[in-house]
Design a protein around this motif. Sequence first.
Motif, PDB file in Angstrom:
ATOM      1  N   GLN A   9     -11.527   5.986 -28.330  1.00 33.40           N
ATOM      2  CA  GLN A   9     -12.014   5.182 -27.211  1.00 33.40           C
ATOM      3  C   GLN A   9     -12.425   6.060 -26.036  1.00 33.40           C
ATOM      4  OE1 GLN A   9     -12.720   1.915 -27.337  1.00 33.40           O
ATOM      5  NE2 GLN A   9     -12.143   2.170 -29.493  1.00 33.40           N
ATOM      6  N   GLN A  10     -11.698   7.149 -25.852  1.00 29.82           N
ATOM      7  CA  GLN A  10     -12.060   8.080 -24.787  1.00 29.82           C
ATOM      8  C   GLN A  10     -13.417   8.719 -25.067  1.00 29.82           C
ATOM      9  OE1 GLN A  10      -9.205  11.226 -24.286  1.00 29.82           O
ATOM     10  NE2 GLN A  10     -10.517  12.383 -22.918  1.00 29.82           N
ATOM     11  N   VAL A  11     -13.625   9.139 -26.318  1.00 31.28           N
ATOM     12  CA  VAL A  11     -14.909   9.738 -26.696  1.00 31.28           C
ATOM     13  C   VAL A  11     -16.033   8.706 -26.578  1.00 31.28           C
ATOM     14  CG1 VAL A  11     -16.215  10.755 -28.607  1.00 31.28           C
ATOM     15  CG2 VAL A  11     -13.844  11.450 -28.202  1.00 31.28           C
ATOM     16  N   LYS A  12     -15.780   7.484 -27.021  1.00 30.22           N
ATOM     17  CA  LYS A  12     -16.781   6.420 -26.959  1.00 30.22           C
ATOM     18  C   LYS A  12     -17.239   6.169 -25.528  1.00 30.22           C
ATOM     19  CE  LYS A  12     -17.397   1.578 -28.402  1.00 30.22           C
ATOM     20  NZ  LYS A  12     -16.702   0.414 -29.030  1.00 30.22           N
ATOM     21  N   GLN A  13     -16.287   6.123 -24.601  1.00 31.72           N
ATOM     22  CA  GLN A  13     -16.622   5.882 -23.209  1.00 31.72           C
ATOM     23  C   GLN A  13     -17.427   7.037 -22.626  1.00 31.72           C
ATOM     24  OE1 GLN A  13     -16.243   3.194 -21.367  1.00 31.72           O
ATOM     25  NE2 GLN A  13     -17.182   4.207 -19.593  1.00 31.72           N
ATOM     26  N   THR A  14     -17.025   8.265 -22.956  1.00 28.91           N
ATOM     27  CA  THR A  14     -17.746   9.427 -22.439  1.00 28.91           C
ATOM     28  C   THR A  14     -19.153   9.500 -23.004  1.00 28.91           C
ATOM     29  OG1 THR A  14     -15.624  10.598 -22.300  1.00 28.91           O
ATOM     30  CG2 THR A  14     -17.614  11.929 -22.098  1.00 28.91           C
ATOM     31  N   LEU A  15     -19.315   9.114 -24.269  1.00 27.90           N
ATOM     32  CA  LEU A  15     -20.655   9.097 -24.870  1.00 27.90           C
ATOM     33  C   LEU A  15     -21.579   8.144 -24.121  1.00 27.90           C
ATOM     34  CD1 LEU A  15     -20.046   9.219 -28.731  1.00 27.90           C
ATOM     35  CD2 LEU A  15     -21.473  10.779 -27.397  1.00 27.90           C
ATOM     36  N   ARG A  16     -21.072   7.002 -23.720  1.00 27.08           N
ATOM     37  CA  ARG A  16     -21.889   6.060 -22.955  1.00 27.08           C
ATOM     38  C   ARG A  16     -22.310   6.668 -21.624  1.00 27.08           C
ATOM     39  NH1 ARG A  16     -18.149   0.645 -23.849  1.00 27.08           N
ATOM     40  NH2 ARG A  16     -18.807   0.179 -25.990  1.00 27.08           N
TER      41      ARG A  16
END
Length: 499
Positions: A396-403
Amino acid sequence: MNGDEESDCAVVSMNPSNKATEQQAEAAEREEKRARTKENTDPAHTPPAQDGRGVSQGLAGVRKVAKERKQEQFTTLLHHLTHDLLRTSFYALKKNAAPGVDGVTWQQYEEGLEGRLADLKDRIHRGAYRAQASRRIYIPKADGRKRPIGIAALEDKIVQQSVVTILNEIYEVDFRGFSYGFRPGRSPHQALDALSVGIRRKKVNWVLDADIRGFFDQMSHEWTIKFIQHRVADTRILRLIQKWLKAGVSEEGEWSETKVGTPQGAVISPLLANVYLHYVFDLWVEAWRKKEAEGDVVVVRYADDLVVGFQSREEAERFLEDFQTRLAKFGLELHPEKTRLIEFGRFAQNNRQQRGEGEPESFTFLGFTHQCGSNSLGRFTIWRRTARKRLEAKLQQVKQTLRERMHEPVLKVGEWLGRVLNGFYQYHAVPGNWASLDRFRERIGRYWWRVLKRRSQKARVSAARATRLFERWLPRPRLLHPHPAVRFDARYPRWEPYA
């Protein structure tokens, strides 16, 4: 590794180490008359510290005395806090760490460093040094809650690091082999190795997975100082520790007093926590094992997270009751939701199937879920998978940073994702955890593709191009850690299960 470490090794053996252990364990429960103190200025040379780095001639003498005289109290330690040690401590700090209440960054303090350190050393030795409050922030935990973190002012970090370096020369010869958390030369993977080897090689049928509720927030200041005084009688060092404990916290500009606990994130906190649990738990569990236990006992502790293995359920339940009583004496308690006694070991699966109770329960330790299983030869083994909560939290941390980085160049994002994956593999790439590693990479690739497709309405990213990007920038999983017994036996070549 010295002989003391080998005999005490990574898991508790069946016999206590010596009488001094029992005396220290009893001393933790009562104030006793102190042994007559002496000046500790032996300048003799000793081998390098446990982490492999050399120590100064004076600190080598401290370690030598601490090893030879287990009841010694050190009355003159502050003179070891030199200008050179302060400089070494400064460069040991993280350069990009967030500033404390003073707002001073590492880079700012480095300007005119020698003059600043000379002034700091002078204030410390004159007694004019004053500790500042810790700046409190909150970081998210895997379960959705937030963990309070205390960020100390830069000068406080420097002084704390220097004091930790000095005190480590004493406590590294006192701490038990089954204590792994935040110690030089030790790592979470060594604790994981010891746990796996201990359960497999000893007669372990029940496992207590224990978590001390809010340990860092509930540590008694009074007991902390009493425990330190068993080995440290230099009032100037004791006053420094008291200043840090009483400095308080600053949250959104509001100062509040701290009557108990030590801030998580402070440089001195891990050492104080280990000293606290050394007397509250480590010495006590050795005495309990000698006086109360009849079967095998395995112990591995990493800070306030600990696992204890037992041969019988009755003994495990008796230990749990005694442990709760023990903690209460020092203002602590077990977390009811995170503390579990489960059937676990080489006979757990057959026993539970015979009773119609299904597969053995699992437990989580240091980010890995441990499960009973069998290897290719049909022999009992322990499978370790990345804990689901930790895996999901990282994704979830990676997903948010990707956005947030959606419109950055693909090259730059790809390089960052490669570092994320390699960092994840560095810790989690253990034998038997291939499925978790593969799932982590696959999910990151899926999130990246979604972001790539949303970058532009005109230029869509095809599946073929996405696959090429993934192969270029997302490294495939590879095992980076050996089997637990291989590394454990290499570290402790003369260890015997029933030594």
